[in-house]
Write an enzyme that holds these catalytic residues in place. Sequence first.
Site, mmCIF file in Angstrom:
data_model
loop_
_atom_site.group_PDB
_atom_site.id
_atom_site.type_symbol
_atom_site.label_atom_id
_atom_site.label_comp_id
_atom_site.label_asym_id
_atom_site.label_seq_id
_atom_site.Cartn_x
_atom_site.Cartn_y
_atom_site.Cartn_z
ATOM 1 N N ASN A 27 -24.257 9.100 -29.359
ATOM 2 C CA ASN A 27 -25.334 9.212 -30.425
ATOM 3 C C ASN A 27 -25.564 10.607 -30.709
ATOM 4 O O ASN A 27 -26.117 10.939 -31.834
ATOM 5 C CB ASN A 27 -26.489 8.310 -30.130
ATOM 6 N N GLU A 62 -28.937 10.338 -17.234
ATOM 7 C CA GLU A 62 -29.678 10.329 -18.287
ATOM 8 C C GLU A 62 -29.477 8.940 -19.191
ATOM 9 O O GLU A 62 -28.278 8.921 -19.873
ATOM 10 C CB GLU A 62 -29.493 11.544 -19.510
ATOM 11 N N CYS A 91 -31.993 7.271 -27.334
ATOM 12 C CA CYS A 91 -32.488 6.582 -26.355
ATOM 13 C C CYS A 91 -33.997 7.024 -25.910
ATOM 14 O O CYS A 91 -34.538 6.007 -25.199
ATOM 15 C CB CYS A 91 -32.016 7.559 -24.818
ATOM 16 N N GLU A 123 -32.760 17.817 -18.140
ATOM 17 C CA GLU A 123 -32.018 18.515 -18.948
ATOM 18 C C GLU A 123 -32.857 19.538 -19.828
ATOM 19 O O GLU A 123 -33.832 19.046 -20.581
ATOM 20 C CB GLU A 123 -31.145 18.034 -19.743
HETATM 21 P P1 NAP Z 1 -21.970 4.011 -22.434
HETATM 22 O O1 NAP Z 1 -21.069 2.798 -23.015
HETATM 23 O O2 NAP Z 1 -22.640 4.180 -21.059
HETATM 24 O O3 NAP Z 1 -20.996 5.098 -22.776
HETATM 25 C C1 NAP Z 1 -21.458 6.532 -22.430
HETATM 26 C C2 NAP Z 1 -20.186 7.367 -21.895
HETATM 27 O O4 NAP Z 1 -19.715 6.686 -20.574
HETATM 28 C C3 NAP Z 1 -18.946 7.188 -22.915
HETATM 29 O O5 NAP Z 1 -18.467 8.628 -22.974
HETATM 30 C C4 NAP Z 1 -18.119 6.150 -22.228
HETATM 31 O O6 NAP Z 1 -16.638 6.238 -22.590
HETATM 32 C C5 NAP Z 1 -18.408 6.558 -20.985
HETATM 33 N N1 NAP Z 1 -17.855 5.393 -19.779
HETATM 34 C C6 NAP Z 1 -18.063 3.971 -20.269
HETATM 35 N N2 NAP Z 1 -17.550 3.192 -19.126
HETATM 36 C C7 NAP Z 1 -17.131 4.318 -18.385
HETATM 37 C C8 NAP Z 1 -16.604 4.187 -17.137
HETATM 38 N N3 NAP Z 1 -16.380 2.892 -16.352
HETATM 39 N N4 NAP Z 1 -16.310 5.386 -16.247
HETATM 40 C C9 NAP Z 1 -16.395 6.520 -16.843
HETATM 41 N N5 NAP Z 1 -16.962 6.657 -18.024
HETATM 42 C C10 NAP Z 1 -17.388 5.467 -18.838
HETATM 43 O O7 NAP Z 1 -23.146 4.401 -23.320
HETATM 44 P P2 NAP Z 1 -23.332 4.455 -24.973
HETATM 45 O O8 NAP Z 1 -23.272 3.108 -25.492
HETATM 46 O O9 NAP Z 1 -21.913 5.252 -25.390
HETATM 47 O O10 NAP Z 1 -24.585 5.365 -25.339
HETATM 48 C C11 NAP Z 1 -25.729 4.679 -25.486
HETATM 49 C C12 NAP Z 1 -26.374 4.609 -24.399
HETATM 50 O O11 NAP Z 1 -26.790 6.069 -23.790
HETATM 51 C C13 NAP Z 1 -27.919 4.018 -24.570
HETATM 52 O O12 NAP Z 1 -28.243 3.231 -23.608
HETATM 53 C C14 NAP Z 1 -28.909 5.459 -24.551
HETATM 54 O O13 NAP Z 1 -30.134 4.962 -24.435
HETATM 55 C C15 NAP Z 1 -28.125 6.231 -23.490
HETATM 56 N N6 NAP Z 1 -28.507 7.703 -23.968
HETATM 57 C C16 NAP Z 1 -29.451 8.203 -22.968
HETATM 58 C C17 NAP Z 1 -29.849 9.416 -23.298
HETATM 59 C C18 NAP Z 1 -30.693 10.181 -22.335
HETATM 60 O O14 NAP Z 1 -30.950 11.363 -22.297
HETATM 61 N N7 NAP Z 1 -31.425 9.504 -21.377
HETATM 62 C C19 NAP Z 1 -29.144 10.323 -24.322
HETATM 63 C C20 NAP Z 1 -28.476 9.545 -25.349
HETATM 64 C C21 NAP Z 1 -28.106 8.051 -24.947
HETATM 65 P P3 NAP Z 1 -16.023 5.472 -23.847
HETATM 66 O O15 NAP Z 1 -17.042 5.607 -25.170
HETATM 67 O O16 NAP Z 1 -14.646 6.017 -24.044
HETATM 68 O O17 NAP Z 1 -16.279 4.072 -23.464
#
Ligand code: NAP
Length: 532
Positions: free
Chosen positions: A201, A302, A336, A508
């Site tokens: 995102n 995060e 997020c 961060e």
């Molecule tokens: P996600 O599915 O958890 O993916 C995030 C990252 O983790 C991607 O690079 C993904 O790779 C990787 N990943 C997934 N499964 C993994 C595994 N088993 N082992 C290692 N890496 C793995 O999250 P998303 O849907 O991309 O992002 C949205 C989420 O991020 C939301 O919940 C949002 O709230 C959160 N977010 C939080 C913050 C914060 O600062 N708190 C900021 C931004 C977003 P792939 O893409 O290759 O699957």
Amino acid sequence: MLPGRSDAFLTAAPDHGGELYSPALPEPEPATVARGGPRGIVPRVAMLAPDLLRTQAFVGGRWVDAESGETFAVLNPATGDEIARVPRLGASETRTAVASAAEALPAWRTRPAKERARVLARLASLMADRSDDLATLLVLEQGKPLAEARTEISYALSFCEWFAEEAKRVDGTIIPSPSADRRILVTREPIGVTAGITPWNFPSAMVTRKSAPALAVGCTMVLKPAEQTPLSALAVAALAEEAGLPPGVLSIVTGAAEDAPLIGAELTSDPLVRKLSFTGSTAVGKLLMRQCADQVKKVSLELGGNAPFIVFDDADLDIAVGAALVCKFRNSGQTCVSANRLLVQSGIYDAFVARFAAEVSALRVADGFADDVQVGPLIDEPAVGKVEEHVADALERGAEMVTGGTRIEGQFYRPSVLTGVGPEMRMSREETFGPVAAIARFDTEEEAIAIANATPYGLAAYYMTGDLARAWRVGAALEYGIVGVNTGLISTEVAPFGGVKESGIGREGSSYGVDDWVELKYWAVGGLAPAG
Ligand code: NAP
């Protein structure tokens, strides 16, 4: 001008598009999606400078293909067109990247802080020079409006600037000793080889929000970007190389979603890696934390949020509506810290809903390159599916659709407002991550605080009030890492970003952001003559 735009943070916080929410929009309730010319993906890609459109991974200072030769497609969420193909790396290439990070570590960590700072400052300056290309790339692979992409690039480079400055201030302490012949010192030392995993995102800002502080204090890093958005991360690496970052200090390991568990398993099981910093969903964060437990690796997480946005009767309606719009609809609601639950007090409820819904129905949905676009596509089909499921669930359980509520075409969803959203609905319990505002009514301050805190998440919360005493009282009662008071914008490199409860561990940005990348070393120096 919408009132939210007069908010000082719009100009102060570079991660938000101050020009996004314009008044009197030409096409309320668009039936189709406007496309930014030149039409189609090919001209936009062709316009990009080839040195920034990298289609190889960056491992140990070399641009490489996967050992298997396999690649995956990066798609434009606005059109579904393929932008590029990048390598599908796995465990073996990740191990190589970690080994090169370990090899690069001794020289990088002992390099004078001022020199590390110079490399980061050069990177910031190169990112500023190339911000148009970086923003174009970001729109192509992520879909957000170009104005938002530009502000994400300034947000991204601000971490390089900030931590270039902080690098020179990672100092220590001398503690008065309890014995006359001893001295007690504390130094702050780089953790060592680190790993970063980032989401789609904020494809550019999440890369620098992790790597800039790590590199500034003398750590090295292997970073895995999300499947949907590897190109922005690779472009940052290309500029880092140009800025003089030594080989191995930062590697970018690309992979498709099927490769992520293999890459993640390698990063969390290799004993050379001493820390993992992850931004993404809470479910994956918990999994990675469990994987890190075996070797007691440090973790920063995060994770997801479920932000309440409370509007009290005494709020300034203009400020509340403007703040809710930017907080909810920025990045198509895919942040997020998006307002996930709008809680509005009875006395201002009707006025707020009427004003807010009118503004929402006037938002211009379009391809990120279109003129005056305010809301772009969602990242992929599952993301649209989730929004549709949340809306269906809410309507089934008695919520009412005030405006929107349908897909327009492809991955574009009409900006929507639902009222009567209850705590049992999926929208109240999970991040909707889309352009749908869920509104619930409340009567008392105590009730609002109780609803706001009734979630396992604790990232950001917002509240609108004109009462100073209430402002202090409510802020103290909210169980969140970040509170926005009379503003819907909170991100800036100078402030500590992060959550409590299941929203994460660590911070961060800001000078606090250094702490997550250093270990304290206590030196007991004995056998000395008494001081003085
Ligand atoms: P996600 O599915 O958890 O993916 C995030 C990252 O983790 C991607 O690079 C993904 O790779 C990787 N990943 C997934 N499964 C993994 C595994 N088993 N082992 C290692 N890496 C793995 O999250 P998303 O849907 O991309 O992002 C949205 C989420 O991020 C939301 O919940 C949002 O709230 C959160 N977010 C939080 C913050 C914060 O600062 N708190 C900021 C931004 C977003 P792939 O893409 O290759 O699957």
